[in-house]
Motif scaffolding. Structure first.
Motif, PDB file in Angstrom:
ATOM      1  N   ARG A 116      -5.257  -0.076   7.219  1.00  0.00           N
ATOM      2  CA  ARG A 116      -5.578  -0.720   5.542  1.00  0.00           C
ATOM      3  C   ARG A 116      -5.198   0.533   4.072  1.00  0.00           C
ATOM      4  NH1 ARG A 116     -11.341  -1.549   2.803  1.00  0.00           N
ATOM      5  NH2 ARG A 116     -10.497  -2.306   1.067  1.00  0.00           N
ATOM      6  N   GLU A 117      -4.885   2.301   4.812  1.00  0.00           N
ATOM      7  CA  GLU A 117      -4.835   2.889   3.746  1.00  0.00           C
ATOM      8  C   GLU A 117      -3.182   3.011   3.738  1.00  0.00           C
ATOM      9  OE1 GLU A 117      -6.339   4.330   1.502  1.00  0.00           O
ATOM     10  OE2 GLU A 117      -8.235   3.101   2.562  1.00  0.00           O
ATOM     11  N   GLU A 118      -3.041   3.016   5.344  1.00  0.00           N
ATOM     12  CA  GLU A 118      -1.020   3.248   5.131  1.00  0.00           C
ATOM     13  C   GLU A 118      -1.135   2.211   4.096  1.00  0.00           C
ATOM     14  OE1 GLU A 118       0.433   6.100   5.880  1.00  0.00           O
ATOM     15  OE2 GLU A 118      -1.366   6.962   6.464  1.00  0.00           O
ATOM     16  N   SER A 119      -1.407   1.111   4.755  1.00  0.00           N
ATOM     17  CA  SER A 119      -0.226  -0.196   3.912  1.00  0.00           C
ATOM     18  C   SER A 119      -0.307   0.135   2.337  1.00  0.00           C
ATOM     19  CB  SER A 119      -1.420  -1.050   4.933  1.00  0.00           C
ATOM     20  OG  SER A 119      -2.335  -1.111   4.144  1.00  0.00           O
ATOM     21  N   LYS A 120      -0.997   0.391   2.092  1.00  0.00           N
ATOM     22  CA  LYS A 120      -1.261   0.645   0.486  1.00  0.00           C
ATOM     23  C   LYS A 120       0.171   1.384  -0.043  1.00  0.00           C
ATOM     24  CE  LYS A 120      -6.364  -0.061  -0.182  1.00  0.00           C
ATOM     25  NZ  LYS A 120      -7.565   0.896  -0.146  1.00  0.00           N
ATOM     26  N   LYS A 121      -0.146   2.595   0.519  1.00  0.00           N
ATOM     27  CA  LYS A 121       1.763   3.217   0.506  1.00  0.00           C
ATOM     28  C   LYS A 121       2.851   2.729   0.611  1.00  0.00           C
ATOM     29  CE  LYS A 121      -1.417   7.259   2.101  1.00  0.00           C
ATOM     30  NZ  LYS A 121      -1.472   8.545   3.316  1.00  0.00           N
ATOM     31  N   CYS A 122       2.750   2.036   2.006  1.00  0.00           N
ATOM     32  CA  CYS A 122       3.483   1.093   2.508  1.00  0.00           C
ATOM     33  C   CYS A 122       4.269  -0.371   1.059  1.00  0.00           C
ATOM     34  CB  CYS A 122       3.700   0.830   3.511  1.00  0.00           C
ATOM     35  SG  CYS A 122       5.053  -0.344   3.705  1.00  0.00           S
ATOM     36  N   PHE A 123       3.272  -0.975   0.889  1.00  0.00           N
ATOM     37  CA  PHE A 123       4.059  -2.105   0.531  1.00  0.00           C
ATOM     38  C   PHE A 123       4.567  -2.083  -0.944  1.00  0.00           C
ATOM     39  CE2 PHE A 123       0.616  -4.473   2.878  1.00  0.00           C
ATOM     40  CZ  PHE A 123       1.668  -4.741   4.420  1.00  0.00           C
ATOM     41  N   PRO A 124       3.762  -0.935  -1.896  1.00  0.00           N
ATOM     42  CA  PRO A 124       4.983  -0.540  -3.135  1.00  0.00           C
ATOM     43  C   PRO A 124       5.951  -0.293  -3.502  1.00  0.00           C
ATOM     44  CG  PRO A 124       1.653   0.577  -2.918  1.00  0.00           C
ATOM     45  CD  PRO A 124       3.055  -0.069  -1.250  1.00  0.00           C
ATOM     46  N   THR A 125       6.397   0.185  -2.004  1.00  0.00           N
ATOM     47  CA  THR A 125       8.417   0.379  -1.486  1.00  0.00           C
ATOM     48  C   THR A 125       8.830  -0.720  -1.865  1.00  0.00           C
ATOM     49  OG1 THR A 125       7.947   0.701   0.988  1.00  0.00           O
ATOM     50  CG2 THR A 125       7.669   3.040  -0.953  1.00  0.00           C
ATOM     51  N   CYS A 126       8.225  -1.805  -1.742  1.00  0.00           N
ATOM     52  CA  CYS A 126       8.966  -3.086  -0.426  1.00  0.00           C
ATOM     53  C   CYS A 126       9.602  -3.736  -1.740  1.00  0.00           C
ATOM     54  CB  CYS A 126       8.087  -4.177  -0.114  1.00  0.00           C
ATOM     55  SG  CYS A 126       7.007  -3.401   1.143  1.00  0.00           S
ATOM     56  N   PRO A 127      10.687  -4.154  -1.552  1.00  0.00           N
ATOM     57  CA  PRO A 127      11.642  -4.650  -2.925  1.00  0.00           C
ATOM     58  C   PRO A 127      10.641  -5.904  -3.392  1.00  0.00           C
ATOM     59  CG  PRO A 127      13.082  -4.397  -0.987  1.00  0.00           C
ATOM     60  CD  PRO A 127      11.520  -4.651  -0.500  1.00  0.00           C
TER      61      PRO A 127
END
Length: 238
Positions: A215-226
């Motif tokens: 959950r915490e890692e996804s918060k970092k990942c999704f904002p970088t998606c186009p």
């Protein structure tokens, strides 16, 4: 009591929400506009329920989800099936019934649950829990038989998931090749305390270290998606 103190007594200002009547407009909005829309939707939900009465706890928990689903799916061609219906208030507001929400639970007013005769966006009439997955599966299998690329999504709460009908539908869905997505809204809210093995299992999963890390890692990942990433080609999933 703090939540009740925050219920607006006068209609809140919702310029973005007031600017459209049908969800197709959501699909042209950017991320910033969608976030603003979710805030306005939440404020209007509190206001409308404060006027008409009804359920707002379940609706508050799916404000962002409702916006996201209508943004991603081509509703009403794609089907959203809301379990029970308490979750569907934001859905009703987004699908051309904003002002009519003040008439819920009144004679001649809106139904408190999804009602097919009320809107083409209400794909299944409900009043009892645990029926969404089986209904959505039937729609998905019908679309497959007709060669229709329609996508179907069932949204079910953790309380409704404990019923036998939901388990039967999941077992069936896992056995057939249907374009069906099932979203579990695990908000720990039911009419009474959840009991049983599934409730215990879900509580254990949500408090586990692997889940919390993902959950915490996804918060970092999704904002970088186009921002323009096209989700309409999402794979089949259950």
């Amino acid at each position: 009591m703090k939540l009740f103190d925050e219920i607006p007594r006068e209609r809140p200002t919702t310029p973005l929400l007031d600017s459209f009547e049908h969800p197709a407009a959501l699909r042209a909005m950017n991320a910033k506009q969608l976030a603003q829309l979710a805030d306005e939707l939440r404020a209007y939900l509190l206001y409308s329920v404060g006027v008409s009465g009804g359920h707002f706890g379940a609706g508050l928990g799916v404000v962002e989800l409702s916006v996201a689903l209508h943004h991603i799916y081509q509703t009403p061609h794609d089907r959203l099936v809301w379990d029970v219906g308490h979750q569907a208030y934001p859905h009703k507001i987004l699908t051309g019934r904003r002002e009519a929400m003040l008439s819920i639970r009144q004679h001649g007013g809106l139904a408190a649950f999804p009602r097919r005769a009320e809107s083409e966006y209400d794909t299944f009439g409900v009043g009892h829990s645990s029926t969404s997955i089986s209904a959505a599966l039937g729609m998905a299998l019908a679309a497959k038989a007709q060669g229709d690329k329609r996508r179907v999504c069932a949204i079910i709460g953790d309380g409704a998931l404990t019923a036998g009908m939901a388990f039967e539908a999941l077992a069936h869905a896992g056995h057939v090749d249907a374009n069906l997505l099932v979203i579990l809204n695990d908000n720990e809210m039911s009419i009474s305390e959840n009991v049983g093995g599934m409730a215990t299992y879900l509580a254990r999963v949500l408090s586990s270290k692997p889940y919390l890390k993902i959950r915490e890692e996804s918060k970092k990942c999704f904002p970088t998606c186009p921002a323009h990433w096209n989700w309409h080609g999402a794979p089949k999933s259950i």
